[in-house]
Structures are given as C-alpha cells and as structure tokens.
Design a protein around this motif. Structure first.
Motif, PDB file in Angstrom:
ATOM      1  N   ILE A 103       0.858  -1.179   0.000  1.00  0.00           N
ATOM      2  CA  ILE A 103       0.000   0.000   0.000  1.00  0.00           C
ATOM      3  C   ILE A 103       0.897   1.233   0.000  1.00  0.00           C
ATOM      4  O   ILE A 103       1.832   1.325   0.798  1.00  0.00           O
ATOM      5  CB  ILE A 103      -0.909   0.020   1.251  1.00  0.00           C
ATOM      6  CG1 ILE A 103      -1.980  -1.079   1.144  1.00  0.00           C
ATOM      7  CG2 ILE A 103      -1.576   1.377   1.431  1.00  0.00           C
ATOM      8  CD1 ILE A 103      -2.829  -1.219   2.395  1.00  0.00           C
TER       9      ILE A 103
ATOM     10  N   LEU B  52       1.568   5.059   0.798  1.00  0.00           N
ATOM     11  CA  LEU B  52       1.057   6.158   1.625  1.00  0.00           C
ATOM     12  C   LEU B  52       1.762   7.444   1.198  1.00  0.00           C
ATOM     13  O   LEU B  52       2.981   7.553   1.328  1.00  0.00           O
ATOM     14  CB  LEU B  52       1.326   5.906   3.111  1.00  0.00           C
ATOM     15  CG  LEU B  52       1.013   7.096   4.034  1.00  0.00           C
ATOM     16  CD1 LEU B  52      -0.480   7.420   4.042  1.00  0.00           C
ATOM     17  CD2 LEU B  52       1.498   6.826   5.459  1.00  0.00           C
TER      18      LEU B  52
ATOM     19  N   ILE C 263      -2.103   3.295  10.163  1.00  0.00           N
ATOM     20  CA  ILE C 263      -2.291   2.651   8.855  1.00  0.00           C
ATOM     21  C   ILE C 263      -1.456   1.380   8.776  1.00  0.00           C
ATOM     22  O   ILE C 263      -1.922   0.330   8.347  1.00  0.00           O
ATOM     23  CB  ILE C 263      -1.919   3.637   7.718  1.00  0.00           C
ATOM     24  CG1 ILE C 263      -2.916   4.803   7.696  1.00  0.00           C
ATOM     25  CG2 ILE C 263      -1.888   2.924   6.372  1.00  0.00           C
ATOM     26  CD1 ILE C 263      -2.506   5.958   6.796  1.00  0.00           C
ATOM     27  N   GLU C 264      -0.219   1.475   9.238  1.00  0.00           N
ATOM     28  CA  GLU C 264       0.664   0.310   9.191  1.00  0.00           C
ATOM     29  C   GLU C 264       0.146  -0.826  10.070  1.00  0.00           C
ATOM     30  O   GLU C 264       0.198  -1.985   9.677  1.00  0.00           O
ATOM     31  CB  GLU C 264       2.075   0.712   9.628  1.00  0.00           C
ATOM     32  CG  GLU C 264       3.098  -0.379   9.352  1.00  0.00           C
ATOM     33  CD  GLU C 264       3.948  -0.675  10.559  1.00  0.00           C
ATOM     34  OE1 GLU C 264       4.104   0.191  11.430  1.00  0.00           O
ATOM     35  OE2 GLU C 264       4.439  -1.809  10.652  1.00  0.00           O
TER      36      GLU C 264
ATOM     37  N   ALA D 186      -2.774  -2.380   8.197  1.00  0.00           N
ATOM     38  CA  ALA D 186      -2.276  -3.004   6.972  1.00  0.00           C
ATOM     39  C   ALA D 186      -1.603  -4.339   7.299  1.00  0.00           C
ATOM     40  O   ALA D 186      -1.882  -5.366   6.674  1.00  0.00           O
ATOM     41  CB  ALA D 186      -1.295  -2.066   6.260  1.00  0.00           C
TER      42      ALA D 186
ATOM     43  N   TYR E  94      -0.661  -6.640   4.495  1.00  0.00           N
ATOM     44  CA  TYR E  94      -0.134  -5.626   3.587  1.00  0.00           C
ATOM     45  C   TYR E  94       1.048  -4.893   4.225  1.00  0.00           C
ATOM     46  O   TYR E  94       1.122  -4.781   5.444  1.00  0.00           O
ATOM     47  CB  TYR E  94      -1.220  -4.603   3.240  1.00  0.00           C
ATOM     48  CG  TYR E  94      -2.312  -5.163   2.375  1.00  0.00           C
ATOM     49  CD1 TYR E  94      -2.279  -5.003   0.991  1.00  0.00           C
ATOM     50  CD2 TYR E  94      -3.366  -5.875   2.936  1.00  0.00           C
ATOM     51  CE1 TYR E  94      -3.282  -5.533   0.193  1.00  0.00           C
ATOM     52  CE2 TYR E  94      -4.371  -6.416   2.147  1.00  0.00           C
ATOM     53  CZ  TYR E  94      -4.325  -6.239   0.769  1.00  0.00           C
ATOM     54  OH  TYR E  94      -5.305  -6.776  -0.018  1.00  0.00           O
TER      55      TYR E  94
ATOM     56  N   LEU F 249       3.565  -1.243   3.992  1.00  0.00           N
ATOM     57  CA  LEU F 249       3.352   0.168   3.703  1.00  0.00           C
ATOM     58  C   LEU F 249       4.575   0.799   3.036  1.00  0.00           C
ATOM     59  O   LEU F 249       5.681   0.712   3.555  1.00  0.00           O
ATOM     60  CB  LEU F 249       3.095   0.884   5.036  1.00  0.00           C
ATOM     61  CG  LEU F 249       2.353   2.204   4.954  1.00  0.00           C
ATOM     62  CD1 LEU F 249       0.953   1.971   4.421  1.00  0.00           C
ATOM     63  CD2 LEU F 249       2.287   2.831   6.336  1.00  0.00           C
TER      64      LEU F 249
ATOM     65  N   ILE G 126      -3.178   5.447  -0.092  1.00  0.00           N
ATOM     66  CA  ILE G 126      -3.816   6.346   0.866  1.00  0.00           C
ATOM     67  C   ILE G 126      -3.090   7.678   0.711  1.00  0.00           C
ATOM     68  O   ILE G 126      -1.861   7.741   0.802  1.00  0.00           O
ATOM     69  CB  ILE G 126      -3.718   5.814   2.305  1.00  0.00           C
ATOM     70  CG1 ILE G 126      -4.538   4.522   2.419  1.00  0.00           C
ATOM     71  CG2 ILE G 126      -4.218   6.857   3.301  1.00  0.00           C
ATOM     72  CD1 ILE G 126      -4.459   3.850   3.771  1.00  0.00           C
TER      73      ILE G 126
ATOM     74  N   ALA H  61      -7.178   2.738   6.367  1.00  0.00           N
ATOM     75  CA  ALA H  61      -6.566   1.477   5.927  1.00  0.00           C
ATOM     76  C   ALA H  61      -7.645   0.419   5.693  1.00  0.00           C
ATOM     77  O   ALA H  61      -7.617  -0.296   4.684  1.00  0.00           O
ATOM     78  CB  ALA H  61      -5.557   0.999   6.967  1.00  0.00           C
ATOM     79  N   ARG H  62      -8.608   0.348   6.613  1.00  0.00           N
ATOM     80  CA  ARG H  62      -9.671  -0.651   6.442  1.00  0.00           C
ATOM     81  C   ARG H  62     -10.511  -0.378   5.198  1.00  0.00           C
ATOM     82  O   ARG H  62     -10.842  -1.280   4.445  1.00  0.00           O
ATOM     83  CB  ARG H  62     -10.559  -0.702   7.695  1.00  0.00           C
ATOM     84  CG  ARG H  62     -10.159  -1.836   8.615  1.00  0.00           C
ATOM     85  CD  ARG H  62     -11.076  -1.969   9.813  1.00  0.00           C
ATOM     86  NE  ARG H  62     -10.318  -1.799  11.032  1.00  0.00           N
ATOM     87  CZ  ARG H  62     -10.398  -0.770  11.862  1.00  0.00           C
ATOM     88  NH1 ARG H  62     -11.266   0.202  11.622  1.00  0.00           N
ATOM     89  NH2 ARG H  62      -9.635  -0.697  12.928  1.00  0.00           N
TER      90      ARG H  62
END
Lengths: 325, 325
Positions: free
Chosen positions: B62, B64, B81-82, B85, B90, B92, B120, B292-293
C-alpha cells in the motif's frame, strides 16, 4: 499497455534480446540497442518492475525497520533515507517493530518473500540471529547489530561528554543523569560519556535508568524532585528531557534559573519546546542519508570504504541552560 | 528453497492446480487441496509474493503519500495505517511528496509500475488529475481529493468551533486566529468554525494566514504581539500553536495568565510542550486505521458502506487556557 512482446515485435528482435537490453546484461549489438530504444519510446513501454524483480530476483524496495515512527527521532531519519533512496530509484517500506522481536522477525521474513533489495535496521534486539542468515544487504543505524553488519551512528560517548561538560561550565554541581535502557548500545555509550565528564570532579550525581518515553520520564523526575535537590539534568534523549521540563514546571521549579537541562538527539521537538531545549544534536539527516547510500552500494555489489561510521555530535545551546554562568 | 514446481511434483498434481490453490481461485477437489497442503508443509514452501503479484496483477503493498513525515501529524497516521495493513498482510510504502506536484505524480507512476494494491493519500493538490485515471483503489485522508474518491477526515469546522468557544468561555475578548493556507480544505473548514464561534459576539478578531510551519508561526506571532494587544490565540495546528508559545515567551508574555492559546490536531507534541497545550484533538489513530480498512475493502472489491466519513474532534484542556475563568 505495451508489454515486452510488443516491444520485441516492433523492434524485430527476440524477447530475450529486449530483456538483455532492459536489464543491461549480456551482449547486445549497437543496431539492436537502437531499434529497441526506438520501439520502447514509440510504444511508451514501461517495464514492470515486478516482472524485473522476478527475473533479477532483486527489487527496488528498501525495508526500514524502526522501533516506532511516532518517536520524533525516527521520522527525521526516515525522511533522509527516503530522499536518497528515491534519488537512486528505490522506494521505502516502513516497518514499526514496537521493540517486539517476533514482529520484527515476521517483517524480515515477509519482506524477504517480497524480494526486498536490502534493509536499514534500527533494532533494539541484540540477538540478531534473524539478520545473520539473510542473503540480503543490511545496514544498521543508531544501534549496532553485529560486527559483520555495517553500522552508522553518532559518536554518542563524546556527544554525552560535551553535553555534560556544558552543564558543569554553566555552574551545575548536583546533577541528575537520566540514562537510557541499560544494555542498549547508544544508551550505554551516552552514560559512559556522562561519567567521563564528571569523573574526578567535585560533583554530586544521581543516576536513574529511564526508557525513551515522555510520560515515564515526567513521572520519574517528579518523584526525584521531591526527594533530592538538583541543579542540573542530563537526559539521554530529547523526549525524556521534555518530560523533565514538564515535571519541573509542575513542581514550580524555574528552568533554567533553578534547574538547567540538556537533552540529546537534536530533534525538531527540542527546538519547538518553550523554553528551547539545549541539546546534543545528532546529524540525523546525514546519518539517514549515509545509511541509504551505504546500503545502495552494497545492493550494487560494491565494497564499502568504511564499514563502521561514527558521526560527531554537536551541542546546540538554547534556553534551558545558562551558558553565561 | 522449494518452488511451485516442487510442490506440484510432491503433491502429484499440475502447477496450474497448485496455483489455483494458492490464489484461492477456480475449482479444486478436496483431495487435491489435502495433498497440496501436505506438500506445502513438508517442503516448507513459501510462495513468492512477487510471483503472485505478477499472476494476479495485485501486490500486497500500500502506498502512503504524505506531504512530510517529519510533521508530527503524519507519523501518528502512518503508525495506525501500518498496524491495520500488517494485520491484513499488507506492507506500507512511505512517500513524502513535499507538497511538490511533480514529485507526487512521479511517485504515483513509480508505484503503479510496482503494482501497488492501493493508495492512501494526504495531498495538498486539488488538481487531482493524476489520481483520476488510475485503475487502483485510493482513499483520501485529511484532505478531500475529488468527489469520486472515498474520503476520511475530522469534522474540522465543528472542532474549530469548539476550540474557539473554549477561548471565549475562558474570558478571551481579543483573539488572533492563525488560519491555515487558504484553499486547503481542512484549513478553510477550521477557519469557518472559528467564524461560527465569534459571529455576532462582541469579540475583536485578528486573522492571519500561516502555513503549518513552526518557524514561520513564531516569526509572524512575534510581529503581531508588537502591533496589537490580544488575550487569546486560536491556531489551526499544534505546530503553529507551539510557535506562538515560543513567541509569547520571547516577548515576556505569560501563558496562560496574559495570553491563552488553543491548538489543533492533538499530536504528541501538544502534550509534550510546557505548559501542556490545550488543543482540539483529532482521533489520528482511528482516522488512519479506518482509512486502511476502507482501502483494503476496496482492494478486495467490496462496496464501501460510507464513502465519506467525518470523525468528531475532542477538546483536550491542558495548561495554556484558564478554564476556570
């Protein structure tokens, strides 16, 4: 979107030839180079980096493992690493280990599966077995992992000595040393530097061990201020120095008139505090940038001229000390 | 290391069958599932994620994109977010755009070539053309990009209104509003919230536009304090509030006795300042985790129940205001 077969067809050569051209590997005639370059341009072909990773088993990702990106020390390192990485065509994967060995090992495993090109690691874990078996370049930053892994850090012992000397020069005779976690290289080195400075001098010292956390530092110093009388604090990080400042404020003790404080790190936080925190500044940008350059040299198979680099620290005198004393 | 062919051989099935099993796609008999699972375990086979990216054209990366990770607002978002993820498998990729449109476009292009699964984005650029043509899920955070792109942010207008009301309740009648850059969504919304609170009341207001930078804020407020007499400041970020605190300190103005200050963001910085900064706190962790979700739902092809989410802000009263007034 054009693929490698389209390029080969347009250029009138084999896919293998185009692949040799793209990976800059093996013999290829000048004429073939010319027609392939032309086809790449005409078709606006963009080689898939993932496909190239598979064939070369090497990606352009660099994994950065830090304990916690929210600690202001690490974003500044990350920033420098990313700047250099990007200049060389690499992108940065951010991994917070939370000082949790299992999480760190899991990250190393996951990124290995994703063919990461190399790691830059700021790890608290001295048992570095999960790094030893890896066939991937690694550079350790801030904290030494193992003698076989290249390492870049600040000269922490000398930095702490300079910071403590500044407290002495400013008139402090009764000093609290907030040392970092015992067993953690940079914390041990800074404590040694503090001891170098006070040794053989008529100074009363109090030593506490305090993790690099603001809240814990504030609580510990609040307690100390009720128990003993001190006129100076040497803190092993800016975050713990900020906690000490808050504790002094709550106790109605004026900084720097009644209590002088020196931090360590030189983060943005130190300059944004009021009064501005006098601190031993690490050259975070230079450290991150050099780590990135060392790693990229290793990825490219080059020998490092130096495998251990110590960068000098610099005292930044602000408002929490009275240098005129 | 075992590869997919080794697994197929050990299980006595075709490579295509193993591939269907690994990618959880297409029909596969229960018996085949059993023998493949056994072979995977016996051979300690670890599927290469890059090879899987190629076949599914989807990676577990992902991207960012933030203006600058050194601004303390962003590490806290990145952290959340991490965490989410990682829980979904996932990793980052960290990209600093430096609010430079060309750099941002270049990053989007590069990560697209690396088959990033989604983005994101906290971008200052309202001309979001480089996101519109992408066939990759995107979630905008903090700043709206385009009505077609899902968006999550704090209810900034209401948050600023609450923060300003608190200054009024604490007795301020002559207030400086340090608004953020005009044209930037969150800054405009916070300014509107400030105006909502003071409108129709007997309050003298001074408005300045100030970027989210500590040094510039300090310089601007130093000048203001020489020119006009104020008893309150509403700042559009914690960083600019910290700059205002430093300016007041230099001018010998006591906070909060002579000047009360309210910040915005609720970053770690606000709690680490002395005195502690009263601030309108965004729920940064929740915002990052929800972004993130949402992105992962989009990556998995699910419909979002809400495409625009506004999270309420919360006033944290600390030591830069006198709530008892």
């Amino acid at each position: 979107m054009a693929n490698i077969r389209d390029v080969a067809k347009a250029a009138g050569v084999s896919v293998a030839t185009v692949s040799r051209y793209l990976n800059n590997k093996g013999y290829i005639s000048e004429e073939a180079k010319r027609v392939i370059a032309k086809a790449v341009e005409e078709l606006n072909y963009q080689p898939s980096m993932i496909a190239r990773s598979l064939s070369t088993k090497q990606s352009t990702f660099i994994g950065l493992i830090v304990p916690d990106i929210v600690n202001p020390f690490f974003p500044e390192l990350a920033r420098a690493i990313e700047d250099v990485a990007l200049a060389y065509g690499y992108t940065l994967i951010l991994c917070n280990s939370d000082e949790d060995l299992e999480k760190e090992i899991n990250y190393v495993k996951t990124l290995q599966q994703k063919y990461v090109a190399g790691f830059i690691v700021a790890s608290n874990h001295v048992e570095a077995e999960h790094y030893m078996g890896l066939d991937i370049p690694i550079v350790a930053i801030d904290r030494r992992i193992h003698s076989s892994i290249p390492y870049i850090a600040t000269d922490n012992r000398e930095g702490a000595r300079i910071g403590t000397e500044h407290l002495l020069d400013s008139g402090c005779r009764n000093i609290l040393c907030m040392r970092g976690p015992s067993g953690l290289g940079p914390a041990d080195d800074r404590f040694a530097g503090f001891m170098d400075a006070v040794k053989g001098k008529n100074i009363e010292t109090h030593i506490i061990e305090c993790p690099f956390h603001f809240d814990i530092a504030e609580t510990m110093v609040k307690k100390i201020l009720q128990e003993v009388s001190i006129d100076g604090i040497f803190a092993s990080s800016d975050v713990t120095a900020a906690g000490a400042m808050k504790a002094a404020y709550s106790a109605g003790i004026h900084v720097p008139n009644q209590l002088q404080i020196v931090g360590y790190d030189g983060t943005m936080l130190a300059s944004q505090l009021t009064p501005g925190l006098t601190t031993v500044a690490q050259d975070l940008y230079r450290m991150g940038a050099m780590a990135a350059r060392m790693l990229i040299e290793l990825i490219k198979g080059q020998e490092l001229t130096e495998r251990e680099v110590l960068i000098p620290a610099e005292l930044l005198i602000r408002q929490t000390t009275r240098s005129e004393a």
